[in-house]
Enzyme design. Structure first.
Site, PDB file in Angstrom:
ATOM      1  N   THR A 202       0.843  -1.193   0.000  1.00  0.00           N
ATOM      2  CA  THR A 202       0.000   0.000   0.000  1.00  0.00           C
ATOM      3  C   THR A 202       0.873   1.235   0.000  1.00  0.00           C
ATOM      4  OG1 THR A 202      -1.625  -1.152   1.340  1.00  0.00           O
ATOM      5  CG2 THR A 202      -1.742   1.244   1.390  1.00  0.00           C
ATOM      6  N   ARG A 230     -12.783  -9.228  -0.962  1.00  0.00           N
ATOM      7  CA  ARG A 230     -12.430  -8.538   0.290  1.00  0.00           C
ATOM      8  C   ARG A 230     -11.941  -7.107   0.013  1.00  0.00           C
ATOM      9  NH1 ARG A 230      -7.588  -5.903   2.285  1.00  0.00           N
ATOM     10  NH2 ARG A 230      -7.641  -5.977   4.546  1.00  0.00           N
ATOM     11  N   GLY A 232     -10.222  -3.742   2.089  1.00  0.00           N
ATOM     12  CA  GLY A 232      -9.627  -3.278   3.337  1.00  0.00           C
ATOM     13  C   GLY A 232     -10.020  -1.833   3.590  1.00  0.00           C
ATOM     14  N   ASP A 233      -9.186  -1.152   4.330  1.00  0.00           N
ATOM     15  CA  ASP A 233      -9.447   0.239   4.689  1.00  0.00           C
ATOM     16  C   ASP A 233      -9.098   1.223   3.563  1.00  0.00           C
ATOM     17  OD1 ASP A 233      -6.738  -0.604   5.012  1.00  0.00           O
ATOM     18  OD2 ASP A 233      -6.306   1.279   6.035  1.00  0.00           O
ATOM     19  N   THR A 253      -1.880   2.452   6.941  1.00  0.00           N
ATOM     20  CA  THR A 253      -1.427   1.229   6.281  1.00  0.00           C
ATOM     21  C   THR A 253      -1.443   0.108   7.304  1.00  0.00           C
ATOM     22  OG1 THR A 253       0.333   0.246   4.945  1.00  0.00           O
ATOM     23  CG2 THR A 253       1.036   1.694   6.719  1.00  0.00           C
ATOM     24  N   GLY A 254      -1.486  -1.111   6.798  1.00  0.00           N
ATOM     25  CA  GLY A 254      -1.501  -2.247   7.711  1.00  0.00           C
ATOM     26  C   GLY A 254      -2.810  -3.000   7.627  1.00  0.00           C
ATOM     27  N   GLY A 256      -6.078  -3.778   7.367  1.00  0.00           N
ATOM     28  CA  GLY A 256      -7.188  -2.873   7.082  1.00  0.00           C
ATOM     29  C   GLY A 256      -8.406  -3.091   7.952  1.00  0.00           C
TER      30      GLY A 256
HETATM   31  C1  SD4 Z   1      -5.414  -3.419   3.394  1.00  0.00           C
HETATM   32  N1  SD4 Z   1      -4.397  -1.565   4.505  1.00  0.00           N
HETATM   33  O1  SD4 Z   1      -5.863  -3.811   2.312  1.00  0.00           O
HETATM   34  C2  SD4 Z   1      -4.254  -2.452   3.380  1.00  0.00           C
HETATM   35  C3  SD4 Z   1      -2.990  -3.242   3.384  1.00  0.00           C
HETATM   36  C4  SD4 Z   1      -1.748  -2.488   3.718  1.00  0.00           C
HETATM   37  O2  SD4 Z   1       0.543  -2.504   3.899  1.00  0.00           O
HETATM   38  O3  SD4 Z   1      -1.740  -1.345   4.065  1.00  0.00           O
HETATM   39  N2  SD4 Z   1      -0.618  -3.123   3.640  1.00  0.00           N
HETATM   40  O4  SD4 Z   1      -5.834  -3.830   4.465  1.00  0.00           O
END
Ligand code: SD4
Length: 341
Positions: A202, A230, A232-233, A253-254, A256
């Protein structure tokens, strides 16, 4: 020029010159129009290259909105990075992309579950500017993109993604349970690598331009080997990205799912509204997630970055290993974020 205006400009020039460690008068140092502005920050190390793209626009007095679009397009186009069509696919072997963008007037656009389009961020901007809607998803988003002239790319995994997918297929079982990857000791996203770093897929970017206007963008292939469909955020305004031009802008990030749970980026902006600095606000949001997740927090990574209207910035992560890139008139660097765990 009025005496008062000349005085203000001279004082500004002197303070900037001091910051650069130069004498004020007679040195050929161009001061920034406003201290702290323009400024762009973005997530992970790919942010360095992305910021350069954004800076092309910001340094010429361009709009933050144009800068955050141009910046993350660089990451989307890069086949070396995990963002964009070269990224890891879902469990069925398809790469599906999510992105959103927000300007300084609460205009926002988003696409999700978009396939075979190289620049989801630009499609998100078209959604914002050319439709009465905020989000388009799946085949509808793709149809809109094609109608807008975006080429439909070949449906083919990059060599790296194909290898990773084949590897994942060896051990994977299809179980529609969030974080099943962790329980199976399979990949989770972001995934901790053997050298202790986290991988990522991301890029989130927030910027303030010379006029003091804010904008942000976020684009991702999402969690690798996710269930088909699916989200994410990252494409969700308020979760992966939020901009309030009176206060500040934040992106995430991370994992989601856990960012969505607390409307993460909106929460960070609201905390800045209450007077917290960007870093304090990011920290508070991460603390909220830690409180919710308890012992399960050790298996996930979350990072927030933020800027405020004054041109101050900050970031904070749940775990070690998250970094963010900063570019302004004064600095260009990758900053390892402070973390809770
Ligand atoms: C998600 N937030 O799809 C994103 C993934 C992400 O580093 O940020 N990865 O959940």
């Amino acid at each position: 020029m009025s005496t008062r205006r000349r005085f203000i400009e001279t004082s500004l020039f002197s303070s900037v010159a001091v910051l650069f460690g130069k004498k004020a008068i007679g040195e050929n140092v161009a001061p920034p129009a406003v201290i702290g502005k323009p400024l762009v920050i973005s997530t992970w190390d790919a942010g360095i290259a992305a910021n350069k793209g954004a800076w092309e626009i910001l340094s010429k007095g361009g709009r933050a909105l144009d800068a955050v679009e141009a910046g993350v397009r660089i990451t989307e186009a890069s086949q070396n990075c995990c963002v964009g069509l070269g990224a890891n696919p879902d469990r069925e072997g398809f790469v599906t992309l999510d992105a959103c963008i927000m300007d300084d007037k609460f205009n926002c656009g988003s696409v999700a579950f978009l396939e075979r389009i190289k620049h989801p961020i630009s499609v998100a901007r078209r959604v914002m500017e050319k439709t009465p809607h905020v989000m388009l998803v799946g085949s509808g988003a793709q149809q809109f993109a094609v109608a807008e002239g975006f080429p439909l790319e070949e449906e083919k995994l990059s060599a790296e993604a194909e290898k990773a997918y084949k590897n994942w297929l060896k051990s994977s079982e299809y179980k529609p349970v969030v974080n099943i990857e962790n329980k199976q000791k399979g990949p989770m996203i972001p995934m901790q690598l053997e050298n202790g770093e986290w991988n990522h897929d991301t890029i989130g970017m927030v910027a303030i331009d010379a006029k003091g206007n804010l904008s942000g963008s976020c684009t991702t292939s999402g969690m690798g080997f996710k269930m088909r469909g699916r989200l994410g955020d990252s494409p969700i305004i308020g979760a992966g990205l939020f901009v309030d031009n009176e206060i500040g802008a934040a992106t995430a990030t991370g994992q989601g799912e856990d960012v969505i749970r607390i409307a993460g980026s909106h929460t960070v902006v609201e905390l800045m509204r209450q007077g917290l600095s960007p870093q304090q606000a990011c920290k508070k949001a991460v603390e909220r997630i830690l409180k919710i997740k308890g012992a399960n927090a050790k298996n996930i990574q979350i990072g927030f970055i933020a800027i405020n209207k004054k041109g101050e910035y900050g970031g904070y992560a749940l775990q070690k290993g998250f970094s963010f890139a900063v570019k302004s008139n004064r600095e260009e660097r990758l900053i390892p974020a402070v973390s809770l765990i």
